[in-house]
Design a protein around this motif. Structure first.
Motif, PDB file in Angstrom:
ATOM      1  N   SER A 163      16.058 -38.019 -42.522  1.00 24.05           N
ATOM      2  CA  SER A 163      16.169 -36.991 -42.576  1.00 24.05           C
ATOM      3  C   SER A 163      14.920 -36.130 -42.664  1.00 24.05           C
ATOM      4  O   SER A 163      13.652 -37.112 -41.923  1.00 24.05           O
ATOM      5  CB  SER A 163      16.085 -36.738 -43.904  1.00 24.05           C
ATOM      6  N   SER A 184      11.782 -35.107 -43.325  1.00 24.27           N
ATOM      7  CA  SER A 184      10.838 -35.246 -43.815  1.00 24.27           C
ATOM      8  C   SER A 184      10.335 -36.696 -43.254  1.00 24.27           C
ATOM      9  O   SER A 184       9.292 -36.601 -43.253  1.00 24.27           O
ATOM     10  CB  SER A 184      11.115 -35.699 -45.635  1.00 24.27           C
ATOM     11  N   MET A 230       8.184 -34.758 -40.536  1.00 20.86           N
ATOM     12  CA  MET A 230       7.209 -34.133 -41.621  1.00 20.86           C
ATOM     13  C   MET A 230       6.073 -34.856 -41.208  1.00 20.86           C
ATOM     14  O   MET A 230       4.884 -34.817 -40.967  1.00 20.86           O
ATOM     15  CB  MET A 230       7.231 -33.376 -42.946  1.00 20.86           C
ATOM     16  N   PHE A 286       8.812 -27.192 -51.126  1.00 25.32           N
ATOM     17  CA  PHE A 286       8.619 -27.369 -50.032  1.00 25.32           C
ATOM     18  C   PHE A 286       7.276 -27.556 -49.732  1.00 25.32           C
ATOM     19  O   PHE A 286       6.827 -28.465 -48.640  1.00 25.32           O
ATOM     20  CB  PHE A 286      10.126 -27.173 -49.617  1.00 25.32           C
ATOM     21  N   ARG A 329       5.570 -30.040 -50.309  1.00 24.70           N
ATOM     22  CA  ARG A 329       5.557 -31.701 -50.162  1.00 24.70           C
ATOM     23  C   ARG A 329       4.781 -31.911 -48.632  1.00 24.70           C
ATOM     24  O   ARG A 329       4.189 -32.880 -48.388  1.00 24.70           O
ATOM     25  CB  ARG A 329       6.837 -31.613 -49.232  1.00 24.70           C
ATOM     26  N   THR A 341       5.355 -23.659 -43.454  1.00 21.69           N
ATOM     27  CA  THR A 341       7.289 -23.687 -43.364  1.00 21.69           C
ATOM     28  C   THR A 341       7.465 -22.509 -43.764  1.00 21.69           C
ATOM     29  O   THR A 341       7.387 -21.865 -43.808  1.00 21.69           O
ATOM     30  CB  THR A 341       7.032 -24.462 -45.749  1.00 21.69           C
ATOM     31  N   ASN A 365      10.517 -21.413 -43.626  1.00 24.55           N
ATOM     32  CA  ASN A 365      12.612 -20.886 -44.742  1.00 24.55           C
ATOM     33  C   ASN A 365      11.711 -22.003 -45.905  1.00 24.55           C
ATOM     34  O   ASN A 365      11.870 -22.575 -46.110  1.00 24.55           O
ATOM     35  CB  ASN A 365      13.634 -20.870 -43.877  1.00 24.55           C
ATOM     36  N   THR A 411      13.051 -23.379 -48.883  1.00 25.57           N
ATOM     37  CA  THR A 411      14.476 -23.337 -49.404  1.00 25.57           C
ATOM     38  C   THR A 411      14.140 -22.667 -51.261  1.00 25.57           C
ATOM     39  O   THR A 411      15.290 -22.877 -51.869  1.00 25.57           O
ATOM     40  CB  THR A 411      14.957 -24.644 -49.152  1.00 25.57           C
ATOM     41  N   ASP A 448       7.875 -26.616 -40.233  1.00 23.68           N
ATOM     42  CA  ASP A 448       8.479 -27.437 -40.576  1.00 23.68           C
ATOM     43  C   ASP A 448      10.048 -25.999 -41.342  1.00 23.68           C
ATOM     44  O   ASP A 448       9.414 -25.113 -41.784  1.00 23.68           O
ATOM     45  CB  ASP A 448       8.566 -27.669 -42.479  1.00 23.68           C
ATOM     46  N   VAL A 466      13.430 -27.153 -41.955  1.00 20.55           N
ATOM     47  CA  VAL A 466      14.377 -27.436 -41.775  1.00 20.55           C
ATOM     48  C   VAL A 466      15.827 -27.116 -42.754  1.00 20.55           C
ATOM     49  O   VAL A 466      16.829 -26.925 -42.316  1.00 20.55           O
ATOM     50  CB  VAL A 466      13.995 -28.680 -43.844  1.00 20.55           C
ATOM     51  N   SER A 467      15.695 -25.759 -42.918  1.00 20.40           N
ATOM     52  CA  SER A 467      16.197 -24.604 -43.982  1.00 20.40           C
ATOM     53  C   SER A 467      16.559 -23.437 -42.650  1.00 20.40           C
ATOM     54  O   SER A 467      16.759 -22.832 -42.990  1.00 20.40           O
ATOM     55  CB  SER A 467      16.347 -24.369 -45.092  1.00 20.40           C
ATOM     56  N   SER A 510      16.276 -30.893 -40.347  1.00 22.53           N
ATOM     57  CA  SER A 510      17.330 -32.052 -40.479  1.00 22.53           C
ATOM     58  C   SER A 510      18.806 -31.471 -40.207  1.00 22.53           C
ATOM     59  O   SER A 510      19.106 -30.332 -39.529  1.00 22.53           O
ATOM     60  CB  SER A 510      17.128 -32.651 -41.771  1.00 22.53           C
ATOM     61  N   GLN A 556      21.332 -31.908 -41.944  1.00 20.10           N
ATOM     62  CA  GLN A 556      22.578 -31.384 -43.104  1.00 20.10           C
ATOM     63  C   GLN A 556      22.324 -29.440 -43.231  1.00 20.10           C
ATOM     64  O   GLN A 556      23.209 -29.535 -44.870  1.00 20.10           O
ATOM     65  CB  GLN A 556      22.184 -32.247 -44.723  1.00 20.10           C
ATOM     66  N   LYS A 557      21.499 -28.745 -42.381  1.00 18.10           N
ATOM     67  CA  LYS A 557      21.198 -27.844 -43.126  1.00 18.10           C
ATOM     68  C   LYS A 557      22.267 -26.707 -42.260  1.00 18.10           C
ATOM     69  O   LYS A 557      23.011 -26.482 -42.209  1.00 18.10           O
ATOM     70  CB  LYS A 557      19.856 -27.422 -43.376  1.00 18.10           C
TER      71      LYS A 557
HETATM   72  C1  LIG Z   1      11.843 -26.433 -46.277  1.00 18.60           C
HETATM   73  C2  LIG Z   1      12.243 -27.289 -46.841  1.00 18.60           C
HETATM   74  N1  LIG Z   1      11.843 -28.622 -46.247  1.00 18.60           N
HETATM   75  C3  LIG Z   1      11.769 -30.297 -45.959  1.00 18.60           C
HETATM   76  C4  LIG Z   1      13.453 -30.796 -46.728  1.00 18.60           C
HETATM   77  C5  LIG Z   1      13.400 -32.065 -46.639  1.00 18.60           C
HETATM   78  O1  LIG Z   1      13.872 -32.491 -45.903  1.00 18.60           O
HETATM   79  P1  LIG Z   1      15.490 -33.375 -45.733  1.00 18.60           P
HETATM   80  O2  LIG Z   1      15.723 -33.741 -47.266  1.00 18.60           O
HETATM   81  O3  LIG Z   1      15.616 -33.950 -44.523  1.00 18.60           O
HETATM   82  O4  LIG Z   1      14.076 -35.089 -45.465  1.00 18.60           O
HETATM   83  C6  LIG Z   1      13.699 -29.692 -47.264  1.00 18.60           C
HETATM   84  C7  LIG Z   1      15.005 -29.702 -48.134  1.00 18.60           C
HETATM   85  O5  LIG Z   1      15.913 -29.401 -48.756  1.00 18.60           O
HETATM   86  C8  LIG Z   1      14.071 -28.483 -47.212  1.00 18.60           C
HETATM   87  O6  LIG Z   1      14.837 -27.491 -47.515  1.00 18.60           O
END
Ligand SMILES: Cc1ncc(COP(=O)(O)O)c(C=O)c1O
Length: 356
Positions: free
Chosen positions: A60, A62, A65, A85, A88, A131, A133, A135, A162, A164-165, A183, A185-186
């Motif tokens: 995924s 992360s 990252m 996020f 993170r 980041t 977006n 989330t 990042d 991701v979303s 990733s 899945q978004k």
């Molecule tokens: C902005 C953002 N960064 C990182 C992640 C983590 O991504 P993943 O779950 O694909 O590792 C997410 C997951 O929702 C996210 O929305």
């Protein structure tokens, strides 16, 4: 009953995209694997409108990252916290024992170029994490403006984003940055399990000067396999998902990226105007996300009850993120392959449940 997903990932996956995973298996060192890997990378370059290297990881987002900070930070990394996020990035830097600092704004607010400038001026950093977006709060940060300032005033600082979303749901000029990651899945609207990123040449040059890049997290090994084995990866990739990604990228190119971005921004506009009529928006004005709308629960409804009622009607939205925002906000994602008619249907159903 299947619940149509209006949550910010995993998102709805179309049946024909799911079905693309069921092709017969191939060996990951066969020429068919090179062809598949190369095809995916070339299509991703088209979709993202870049000549930069694209790398696909079986993990995924992360993981990218973590890999990107391990492969680039020497002096220190500046993290820009505006929600769960973006926080993170900071947690990862600490978990990897990397020198780091952070600026932090109240959740719902955006990071601005001025804030980043003030902290980079200390001279403590050679990497900046952003980041695009956030989330958890529905804030879309002004990353282009931040990058322009950094490139002009701190040309040696690498910028990692990042997305991701948001990547493939909102336009991002990936060439302005050193790594932009997402990733599957978004906004890509595939099952979870793969992630991909763009990477600049100067990032790869920096990586060469870092001894401990990790094993699975080594950008240079990933690049070596792409170059020397034609699109393959050092470890066995998720080939079933590669097939679905290859298929989905054709669908994206057929839709046209400008049309895709417009579809996302139209759905965002529609959701925001509904939210303003009945509730309020959570993010600071002017920074609202194009892919997920975070709504301030000004009426104090039970979001959990709303979601139960929606579940009975075959739909799911997302409660607010974490202890801070649960029940105080709720989130409607409008990303991936959702269409305006799906958003209309969801909003009409919420109106019926809440008696608007
Ligand atoms: C902005 C953002 N960064 C990182 C992640 C983590 O991504 P993943 O779950 O694909 O590792 C997410 C997951 O929702 C996210 O929305």
């Amino acid at each position: 009953m299947h619940k149509k997903l209006f949550i910010p990932g995993p998102t709805e996956v179309l049946p024909e995209v799911l079905a693309a995973q069921t092709k017969p298996m191939i060996g990951h060192r066969m020429k068919e694997a090179s062809e598949l890997g190369t095809s995916v990378i070339n299509k991703l370059k088209k979709v993202l409108d870049t000549d930069q290297q694209v790398i696909v990881w079986t993990a995924s987002g992360s993981l990218i990252m973590e890999a990107s900070i391990r492969n680039s930070v020497k002096k220190g990394v500046l993290n820009t916290i505006c929600g769960a996020f973006s926080e993170r990035w900071h947690k990862m830097a600490k978990a990897n024992g990397l020198p780091c600092g952070a600026i932090e704004v109240e959740w719902g607010k955006a990071i601005t170029p001025e804030m980043v400038d003030a902290e980079l001026a200390t001279g403590k950093y050679d990497v900046l994490c952003l980041t695009h977006n956030e989330t958890s709060t529905g804030v879309m940060n002004p990353t282009d403006a931040i990058a322009e300032m950094v490139r002009e005033r701190y040309p040696d600082v690498l910028i990692l984003v990042d997305a991701v979303s948001s990547l493939t749901g909102a336009r991002i000029n990936v060439d302005k940055y050193d790594v932009v990651l997402t990733s599957t899945q978004k906004c890509v609207a595939l099952p979870p399990g793969l992630s991909f990123c763009t990477v600049s040449d100067r990032f790869l040059e920096r990586a060469k000067t870092i001894e401990h890049r990790g094993f699975y997290t080594d950008f240079l090994q990933m690049k070596k396999y792409i170059d020397e084995r034609g699109g393959q990866t050092p470890s066995t990739p998720n080939l079933a998902l590669y097939n679905a990604l290859d298929f989905q990228l054709d669908r994206m190119l057929a839709e046209g990226m400008e049309n895709r971005y417009k579809r996302h921004s139209d759905m965002a506009e529609r959701t925001r105007s509904w939210a303003k009529e009945h509730f309020d928006l959570f993010p600071e004005q002017g920074y609202e996300s194009e892919t997920v709308t975070v709504i301030a629960n000004t009426k104090g409804i039970s979001v959990a009850d709303l979601n139960k009622a929606l579940a009975e009607r075959g739909m799911a939205l997302a409660n607010g993120y974490g202890k801070k925002l649960k029940e105080k906000t709720f989130r409607i994602a409008h990303m991936g392959d959702l269409q305006m008619k799906d958003i209309d249907e969801l909003l009409a159903t919420i109106d019926e449940i809440l008696g608007h």
